[in-house]
Design an enzyme around this catalytic site. Structure first.
Site, short mmCIF file in Angstrom:
data_model
loop_
_atom_site.label_atom_id
_atom_site.label_comp_id
_atom_site.label_asym_id
_atom_site.label_seq_id
_atom_site.Cartn_x
_atom_site.Cartn_y
_atom_site.Cartn_z
N ILE A 29 0.79 -1.07 -0.03
CA ILE A 29 -0.01 -0.07 -0.08
C ILE A 29 0.78 1.12 -0.14
O ILE A 29 1.85 1.31 0.72
CB ILE A 29 -0.71 0.13 1.08
CG1 ILE A 29 -1.93 -1.07 1.26
CG2 ILE A 29 -1.69 1.28 1.18
CD1 ILE A 29 -2.82 -1.16 2.44
N ALA A 30 0.79 2.01 -0.80
CA ALA A 30 1.70 3.29 -1.10
C ALA A 30 0.92 4.36 -1.52
O ALA A 30 -0.16 4.28 -2.42
CB ALA A 30 2.57 2.88 -1.91
N VAL A 31 1.10 5.70 -0.99
CA VAL A 31 0.18 6.80 -1.18
C VAL A 31 1.41 7.86 -1.34
O VAL A 31 2.23 7.98 -0.68
CB VAL A 31 -0.71 6.99 0.03
CG1 VAL A 31 -1.24 8.52 -0.43
CG2 VAL A 31 -1.67 6.21 0.15
N GLU A 63 3.05 -7.10 6.24
CA GLU A 63 4.12 -6.54 7.08
C GLU A 63 4.16 -5.24 6.91
O GLU A 63 3.86 -4.46 5.80
CB GLU A 63 5.62 -7.13 6.01
CG GLU A 63 5.83 -8.34 6.63
CD GLU A 63 5.44 -9.34 5.20
OE1 GLU A 63 4.86 -8.84 4.21
OE2 GLU A 63 5.39 -10.54 5.57
N TYR A 75 -3.65 -0.28 10.89
CA TYR A 75 -3.90 -1.57 10.76
C TYR A 75 -4.63 -2.30 11.93
O TYR A 75 -5.38 -3.15 12.00
CB TYR A 75 -2.86 -2.48 10.40
CG TYR A 75 -1.82 -2.03 9.05
CD1 TYR A 75 -2.83 -1.75 8.00
CD2 TYR A 75 -0.74 -2.07 8.93
CE1 TYR A 75 -2.16 -1.46 6.64
CE2 TYR A 75 -0.01 -1.50 7.81
CZ TYR A 75 -0.74 -1.31 6.60
OH TYR A 75 -0.45 -0.88 5.54
#
Length: 128
Positions: A29-31, A63, A75
């Site tokens: 997941i990247a923003v 992770e 999370y």
């Protein structure tokens, strides 16, 4: 956005899930830095979990960097628990990874709230 201009990608996410396997892994997941803090990561993560449920996944692993308390808190808010640590997992800086795990209710057990699944985030832009 200018008519005909390509959309700007501000985030991406990936889920690894084999057909028929009730276990999945969040791959990424990247923003983009300039778009953080706007709920994009939460929206991407929500969609990953929804997709996992649609695939019959009951257990999800991921992770996260040990030095990223913002992601860890997100999370944890989704029900993930820190179950292990992988020393020096992230290279080249040698940061540990927290391994986190959550059980998912079956799609039929999830709250319906009168809504239906609309498919992947951004699909409406492709369909329009």
């Amino acid at each position: 956005m200018d008519e005909g201009a390509a959309p700007t990608v501000v985030g991406n996410a990936g889920l690894s899930s084999l057909a028929g396997n009730p276990v999945a892994d969040v791959q990424t997941i990247a923003v983009a830095a300039g778009h953080r803090g706007q709920g994009i990561g939460r929206a991407l993560f929500t969609e990953l979990l929804d997709e996992a449920r649609r695939r019959g996944v009951r257990e999800v692993f991921l992770e996260v960097r040990a030095d990223n308390p913002v992601a860890q808190a997100m999370y944890t808010g989704f029900g993930f628990e820190h179950i292990a640590t992988r020393p020096r997992y992230y290279q080249p800086d040698g940061v540990d990874a927290w391994v986190m795990r959550a059980e998912l209710p079956a799609a039929s057990d999830a709250p319906a709230a009168g809504t239906r699944s609309v498919g992947p985030i951004g699909q409406e832009a492709l369909d329009g």
